[in-house]
Design a protein around this motif. Structure first.
Motif, PDB file in Angstrom:
ATOM      1  N   UNK A 233      -1.619 -14.884 -17.846  1.00 20.57           N
ATOM      2  CA  UNK A 233      -0.860 -14.410 -19.000  1.00 20.57           C
ATOM      3  C   UNK A 233      -0.369 -15.578 -19.845  1.00 20.57           C
TER       4      UNK A 233
ATOM      5  N   UNK B 203       5.714  -1.894  -3.704  1.00 20.66           N
ATOM      6  CA  UNK B 203       5.672  -3.361  -3.667  1.00 20.66           C
ATOM      7  C   UNK B 203       6.228  -3.953  -4.966  1.00 20.66           C
TER       8      UNK B 203
ATOM      9  N   UNK C  29      -5.449  -1.264 -11.865  1.00 24.35           N
ATOM     10  CA  UNK C  29      -5.723  -2.678 -12.164  1.00 24.35           C
ATOM     11  C   UNK C  29      -6.054  -3.482 -10.917  1.00 24.35           C
ATOM     12  N   UNK C  30      -5.328  -3.201  -9.846  1.00 23.33           N
ATOM     13  CA  UNK C  30      -5.538  -3.994  -8.643  1.00 23.33           C
ATOM     14  C   UNK C  30      -6.894  -3.764  -8.012  1.00 23.33           C
TER      15      UNK C  30
ATOM     16  N   UNK D 189      -0.006  -8.558  -0.869  1.00 27.52           N
ATOM     17  CA  UNK D 189       0.153  -7.121  -1.117  1.00 27.52           C
ATOM     18  C   UNK D 189      -1.116  -6.374  -0.716  1.00 27.52           C
ATOM     19  N   UNK D 190      -2.204  -7.099  -0.546  1.00 28.82           N
ATOM     20  CA  UNK D 190      -3.422  -6.452  -0.056  1.00 28.82           C
ATOM     21  C   UNK D 190      -3.469  -6.455   1.456  1.00 28.82           C
TER      22      UNK D 190
ATOM     23  N   UNK E 281       6.327 -15.233 -10.709  1.00 28.31           N
ATOM     24  CA  UNK E 281       7.500 -14.561 -10.151  1.00 28.31           C
ATOM     25  C   UNK E 281       8.562 -15.619  -9.860  1.00 28.31           C
TER      26      UNK E 281
ATOM     27  N   UNK F 197      -4.382  -2.391 -17.655  1.00 29.23           N
ATOM     28  CA  UNK F 197      -2.940  -2.350 -17.912  1.00 29.23           C
ATOM     29  C   UNK F 197      -2.618  -1.359 -19.029  1.00 29.23           C
TER      30      UNK F 197
ATOM     31  N   UNK G 119       9.907  -3.690  -4.633  1.00 31.56           N
ATOM     32  CA  UNK G 119      10.405  -4.610  -3.618  1.00 31.56           C
ATOM     33  C   UNK G 119      10.325  -6.068  -4.087  1.00 31.56           C
ATOM     34  N   UNK G 120       9.220  -6.422  -4.768  1.00 28.37           N
ATOM     35  CA  UNK G 120       8.999  -7.831  -5.085  1.00 28.37           C
ATOM     36  C   UNK G 120       9.348  -8.208  -6.516  1.00 28.37           C
ATOM     37  N   UNK G 121       9.429  -7.226  -7.418  1.00 26.33           N
ATOM     38  CA  UNK G 121       9.755  -7.560  -8.811  1.00 26.33           C
ATOM     39  C   UNK G 121      11.123  -6.996  -9.184  1.00 26.33           C
TER      40      UNK G 121
ATOM     41  N   UNK H   8      14.309  -8.326  -6.774  1.00 26.29           N
ATOM     42  CA  UNK H   8      14.697  -9.706  -7.059  1.00 26.29           C
ATOM     43  C   UNK H   8      15.159  -9.893  -8.498  1.00 26.29           C
TER      44      UNK H   8
ATOM     45  N   UNK I 269      -7.629 -14.916  -5.435  1.00 26.52           N
ATOM     46  CA  UNK I 269      -8.259 -13.673  -4.993  1.00 26.52           C
ATOM     47  C   UNK I 269      -9.755 -13.687  -5.202  1.00 26.52           C
TER      48      UNK I 269
ATOM     49  N   UNK J 106       5.867  -8.282 -18.240  1.00 23.00           N
ATOM     50  CA  UNK J 106       4.645  -8.999 -17.866  1.00 23.00           C
ATOM     51  C   UNK J 106       4.610  -9.273 -16.357  1.00 23.00           C
ATOM     52  N   UNK J 107       5.790  -9.336 -15.720  1.00 19.36           N
ATOM     53  CA  UNK J 107       5.780  -9.518 -14.260  1.00 19.36           C
ATOM     54  C   UNK J 107       5.174  -8.297 -13.585  1.00 19.36           C
TER      55      UNK J 107
ATOM     56  N   UNK K 261       3.004  -6.346 -15.052  1.00 21.03           N
ATOM     57  CA  UNK K 261       1.571  -6.411 -15.345  1.00 21.03           C
ATOM     58  C   UNK K 261       0.870  -7.311 -14.335  1.00 21.03           C
ATOM     59  N   UNK K 262       1.470  -8.484 -14.129  1.00 25.26           N
ATOM     60  CA  UNK K 262       0.862  -9.438 -13.202  1.00 25.26           C
ATOM     61  C   UNK K 262       0.768  -8.842 -11.810  1.00 25.26           C
ATOM     62  N   UNK K 263       1.835  -8.154 -11.396  1.00 28.80           N
ATOM     63  CA  UNK K 263       1.837  -7.581 -10.055  1.00 28.80           C
ATOM     64  C   UNK K 263       0.799  -6.471  -9.944  1.00 28.80           C
ATOM     65  N   UNK K 264       0.624  -5.699 -11.031  1.00 33.29           N
ATOM     66  CA  UNK K 264      -0.374  -4.636 -10.974  1.00 33.29           C
ATOM     67  C   UNK K 264      -1.767  -5.225 -10.863  1.00 33.29           C
ATOM     68  N   UNK K 265      -2.033  -6.274 -11.642  1.00 29.36           N
ATOM     69  CA  UNK K 265      -3.351  -6.909 -11.539  1.00 29.36           C
ATOM     70  C   UNK K 265      -3.517  -7.511 -10.151  1.00 29.36           C
ATOM     71  N   UNK K 266      -2.414  -8.017  -9.592  1.00 30.02           N
ATOM     72  CA  UNK K 266      -2.481  -8.574  -8.241  1.00 30.02           C
ATOM     73  C   UNK K 266      -2.685  -7.483  -7.187  1.00 30.02           C
ATOM     74  N   UNK K 267      -2.527  -6.223  -7.593  1.00 30.08           N
ATOM     75  CA  UNK K 267      -2.802  -5.139  -6.654  1.00 30.08           C
ATOM     76  C   UNK K 267      -1.573  -4.550  -6.002  1.00 30.08           C
ATOM     77  N   UNK K 268      -0.368  -4.861  -6.536  1.00 35.06           N
ATOM     78  CA  UNK K 268       0.846  -4.339  -5.916  1.00 35.06           C
ATOM     79  C   UNK K 268       1.059  -2.887  -6.331  1.00 35.06           C
TER      80      UNK K 268
END
Lengths: 383, 599
Positions: A85, B506, A76-77, A106-107, A91, A56, B509-511, B514, A154, B492-493, B495-502
């Motif tokens: 966190x 995406x 990161x992904x 998303x994958x 979300x 990050x 679209x998702x952060x 909304x 995951x 941080x949302x 950040x979370x989405x990046x770690x989730x691979x978005x």
């Protein structure tokens, strides 16, 4: 769920924000399957280090290795890590199930696969009944579990926890701490856990890395860190109440001295610091001011019948139920704190005799690093 | 305990009072027709008796006059039936009475408004039932009070329309009866004067019309008006406006010989009748009484529970004391004009004509078939399509400038300028830029070899040009709002989405979407409302042209009122526009409330 746990290695990693160096030249090895806790005061760079591992933040120098590859250019992904966190970062517009499945979605995973995996994780964490709720309808503890579940779904090679317990109340924090420890035993995955709470660090970590001002001060098991702190910072940061200190200076006779103590050596230091943990002091009450009843002959704390090292006045007594903390006005200029059993009858204003368990004391050199335990002082000058 | 008891009774009182208000409105509305009917029946009986007294008239004539509603009764029979009027034909021996039953046609009771009023009372009762379960806090029940007032105003308007129809029917039949009586009298050999007396209506002979000295009973200006219109001089029935009133009138041919309607209008006998509706105009009383009733009831409802708690009462009265100046201003300068425009919209209101006859909903009905108005509405709708376009541009700009503070500042400065500039100045500058001949836009196109575009003078392009300017005008403001919305989305949302691979899309679209949905909705609604009210651009740049291609609703209303001076129509249009904007705003507030409840 049975994935090969990954090792994480940081080699000379640096990160600056403008003029501020957040992480300065950190080398750290985290073994596969290990639960490593990064602990330090706020602003020490521990969270930045974790975000560097997650990708990050962009590092300014050095390399980050996860498993057998250098991930510096990996998003990161793609690093095979999952992160929990402090604020959970759920979300808010998605249900619990959607939150859990987001990483898979998303994958490009198929809906049945996502649903199956989400259900599996929800069962492990007891979230089955909450799947259709939104984060806003959950308690803090439940949100914490969802955040945990989102990381688990995951099945990553490395879990990263960024102070995940800070937003919980005390009781829930203890419970969740135990659950994370249990989860680690069960999954066997590499986990890196950041906290500012040294109790949390010592109780949870298999190894602990204590950080200060962007540097790792000491890496070791909790026992090593507590019993053999590498320097004054670690000694002061780990343990509550913090270690008592006494400044020692080499006198004309070549011996280190401070307060009532005169030590035989070592002679190659002009000055040093004596560190004594509060539990390594034993107290005996000798006199009580004013007319009232005097203490029954002698009240001793601690098991050893060591002869008194010095006497001091109890300034204040904090009772914690199982024990009490006695604030003393000595031995030197700085006040010391002693932990005493609650059975000891001691009150503010009492004169107490204090004995020191010398084998467990620490002596730090002028640069702050630990030299070893202090030997018993030779000629204790009268108080 | 007393307070709680009162609180439980109050809703019942409220529903009862609402019902009573409805009944009062309807009784007031029904009063004028019932009095007119009674008057007409009495006059008919009198005419029949006069006819019976004529030497040449027979009993059959009298009975045929009133379609069998008249009976000749002997004095000892004890008079007429209920509701009938009897008149003594005294000149005859033996004396006889003519009894006339009231006319049966038309409805005696305003049923349609009654149903409306019943619905209103039911609504109030439903509200009351809701309040019964939870005792009311001491707050003025503004929403139900005003809803109820509006409901009853509607009841009053429809009741007034009903009454007007009734009165007109009675007036017409009264005139018809008079004409028929005069005709029968004439056939029986009466001279015009005697025939007119039998009819009991103001009259003038065709020859005497327009000659003030020879008219005996007809108002002079009415006679002059009939004389001035050749068509009326031979028409069997007409209405004629004179002296600020509308008269029902008709002519019959009388004279020596057989009653032939002569081409020579001099032979005709003219009878006129001032319609009943002109003598009674209960609309004001109706609406005022309905509003008054509802507000009074609300006030009582409001004060009743407080009466049990003197401290609360005094606090409330003090609060209202402080509120009064502001409330008075609001009533006087906001609600007053609002209601006045509603009032205007129910009348034929022209600036040049001092008479404002009541039309009911006719202005609104006329709008349904008014092609120019609907074209203006359609243009407004098309113009509003610039809002989503502007939002897309503004959102893109906000996203582009998100990472850099300096870029944010410059983009804000440059793009926000139109929002703080006078719309007239903007319009004038754009008018120059888009001028067909010397405008910068066409010169630039010419420089790269493209032909001139008729930006503002082509009916196909003008509205699109205005939409582009509309986008340019609002984009800065929208961008600033979006920037604020983006700043409120926790990092941080992401950040979370990046770690989730978005990936970037995406995450958007998702952060981002909304997270921005409240902001998007806010911008959408406020911009759409603003777009509905567009006026300055059109007024300065195109004046609705070319060929009405840019005639938008507000500009259309403006022209209707200030160019064609048809205030009634303009007011009705304004109220339709108001309804649309109000609905949009209401939706917005509902949404904000829901959002507040969820936050």
């Amino acid at each position: 769920m049975t994935r090969e746990p990954r090792a994480v290695a940081l080699k000379g990693v640096q990160k600056r924000f403008g003029d501020v160096t957040a992480v300065a030249d950190v080398d750290l090895e985290i073994r596969p399957g290990e639960l490593m806790v990064l602990v330090g005061p706020s602003g020490c760079g521990k969270s930045t280090l974790l975000r560097l591992i997650a990708g990050l933040e962009e590092r300014d120098a050095g390399e980050v290795w996860i498993g057998d590859r250098c991930v510096d250019e990996v998003a990161p992904g793609g690093r095979d890590v999952a992160m929990v966190f402090q604020s959970y970062a759920l979300y808010p517009h998605m249900t619990v199930a959607e939150n859990l499945g987001f990483g898979l979605r998303v994958r490009g995973a198929g809906t049945p696969a996502i649903e199956g995996r989400v259900r599996e994780v929800a069962d492990v964490l007891g979230l089955r009944g909450l799947l259709s709720r939104r984060p806003g309808q959950l308690s803090g503890g439940q949100q914490q579990r969802v955040a945990l579940g989102r990381a688990m779904v995951r099945d990553p090679g490395v879990f990263l926890f960024d102070e995940p317990l800070s937003n919980l109340d005390a009781a829930l924090r203890l419970q969740t701490r135990d659950e994370i420890a249990a989860l680690h035993r069960r999954l066997g995955t590499t986990m890196i856990f950041v906290t500012h709470d040294q109790v949390e660090a010592l109780s949870l970590g298999q190894r602990v890395a204590v950080m200060d001002r962007g540097r790792v001060q000491q890496v070791g098991t909790p026992a090593e860190v507590y019993e053999r702190p590498a320097n004054l910072f670690v000694a002061g940061f780990v343990g509550s109440p913090p270690m008592n200190r006494l400044h020692l200076v080499r006198g004309r006779d070549g011996r280190l001295a401070g307060g009532p103590f005169v030590f035989p050596g070592p002679l190659d230091h002009r000055e040093a610091t004596l560190g004594v943990r509060p539990e390594d002091l034993t107290l005996a009450v000798v006199t009580r001011p004013g007319p009232g009843p005097q203490p029954d002959s002698v009240g001793m704390s601690g098991g050893a019948h060591s002869s008194a090292e010095f006497t001091a006045t109890a300034l204040r007594v904090e009772s914690l139920g199982s024990e009490q903390r006695v604030h003393l006005d000595g031995p030197g200029e700085a006040a010391w704190v002693a932990r005493a059993p609650s059975a000891l009858r001691v009150a503010a204003g009492d004169r107490v005799e204090v004995a020191v368990v010398w084998e467990r004391t620490h002596l730090f050199g002028p640069d702050g690093s630990r030299i070893g335990a202090a030997s018993r002082p030779g000629g204790a000058s009268p108080p | 305990m007393r307070g709680a008891g009162a609180a439980r009774v109050i809703p019942l009182v409220a529903a009862g009072a609402a019902a009573a208000s409805g009944v009062l409105i309807l009784v007031v509305a029904a009063d004028a027709p019932s009095r007119a009917r009674e008057h007409a029946t009495r006059e008919e009986a009198r005419a029949a008796a006069s006819l019976y007294e004529l030497p040449g008239a027979t009993e059959a004539d009298v009975l045929s006059l009133l379609d069998g509603r008249a009976r000749i009764v002997a004095p000892e029979a004890g008079g007429a039936g209920p509701g009938a009027h009897a008149y003594r034909a005294g000149a005859l021996e033996p004396a006889a009475w003519i009894a006339v039953e009231p006319r049966d046609e038309g409805s005696r009771w305003p049923w349609a408004p009654s149903v409306l009023a019943l619905l209103g009372a039911l609504c109030m009762a439903a509200w009351a039932a809701g309040r019964r379960r939870s005792p009311p806090p001491p707050r003025f029940p503004a929403a139900p009070a005003f809803l109820c007032a509006a409901m009853f105003a509607l009841v009053a308007v429809t009741a007034q329309q009903w009454a007007r129809g009734e009165l007109e029917a009675i007036s017409t039949s009264r005139l018809a009866g008079g004409l028929r009586a005069a005709e029968i009298a004439g056939a029986a050999g009466a001279d015009p004067e005697a025939a007119a007396r039998v009819a009991g209506l103001p009259w003038a002979s065709g020859a005497a019309l327009g000659e003030p000295d020879r008219i005996w009973t007809m108002p002079r200006e009415v006679g002059a008006a009939i004389a001035a219109a050749p068509r009326l001089r031979t028409a069997p029935r007409y209405t004629v406006a004179a002296g600020g009133a509308t008269y029902h009138g008709g002519s019959i041919a009388l004279g020596p010989g057989p009653p032939v309607r002569a081409e020579d209008p001099a032979n005709n006998l003219h009878l006129v009748f001032l319609g009943y509706e002109e003598t009674t105009s209960p609309a004001v009383a109706l609406i005022a009484s309905s509003l008054g009733c509802v507000l009074l009831v609300s006030l009582v409802l409001f004060l009743l529970p407080l009466a049990a708690r003197p401290r609360a009462l005094s606090r409330t009265l003090a609060a209202w004391g402080f509120l009064t100046p502001a409330a008075a201003l609001l009533l006087l300068f906001t609600f007053g004009p609002l209601l006045f425009s509603l009032w205007i919209s129910l009348h034929d209101w022209r600036l040049v004509d001092p008479a404002h006859p009541f039309l009911g909903l006719a202005n609104y009905r006329a709008l349904l078939g008014d092609g120019a108005w609907w074209s203006a509405v359609r243009n407004t709708g098309v113009f509003t399509l610039h809002v989503p376009l502007a939002m897309a541009v503004a959102l893109s700009l906000a996203l582009l400038t998100r990472e850099s503070r300096r870029a944010v500042r410059w983009a804000r400065l440059a793009l926000f300028l139109p929002s703080i500039t006078s719309v007239v100045a903007i319009a004038v500058v754009w008018k120059w830029l888009l001028n067909d001949g010397y405008g910068l836009a066409n010169r630039a196109l010419g420089a790269i070899g493209l032909g001139p575009v008729a930006w503002l003078s082509s009916p196909d392009i003008a509205l699109v040009s205005l939409m582009v300017i509309g986008v340019w005008m609002v984009v800065g403001y929208q961008m600033v709002v979006f920037q604020a919305g983006l700043a409120a989305i926790p990092r941080v949302w992401y950040d979370a989405a990046r770690v989730d691979g978005a990936g970037p899309w995406q995450r958007f679209r998702h952060i981002t979407l909304p997270g921005l949905r409240h902001t998007l909705f806010f911008v959408l609604v406020t911009s759409v409302i603003g777009s509905f009210q567009v006026f300055g651009l059109v007024y300065v740049m195109t004046e609705g042209g070319p060929l009405g291609a840019t005639d938008v609703a507000v500009y259309h209303i403006y022209r209707e009122a200030w160019e064609f001076l048809r205030f009634g129509n303009a007011a009705a249009m304004s109220w339709i526009l108001f309804g649309v904007v109000f609905a949009a705003t209401w939706l917005h507030f509902r949404f904000l409330e829901r959002r507040g409840a969820h936050a």
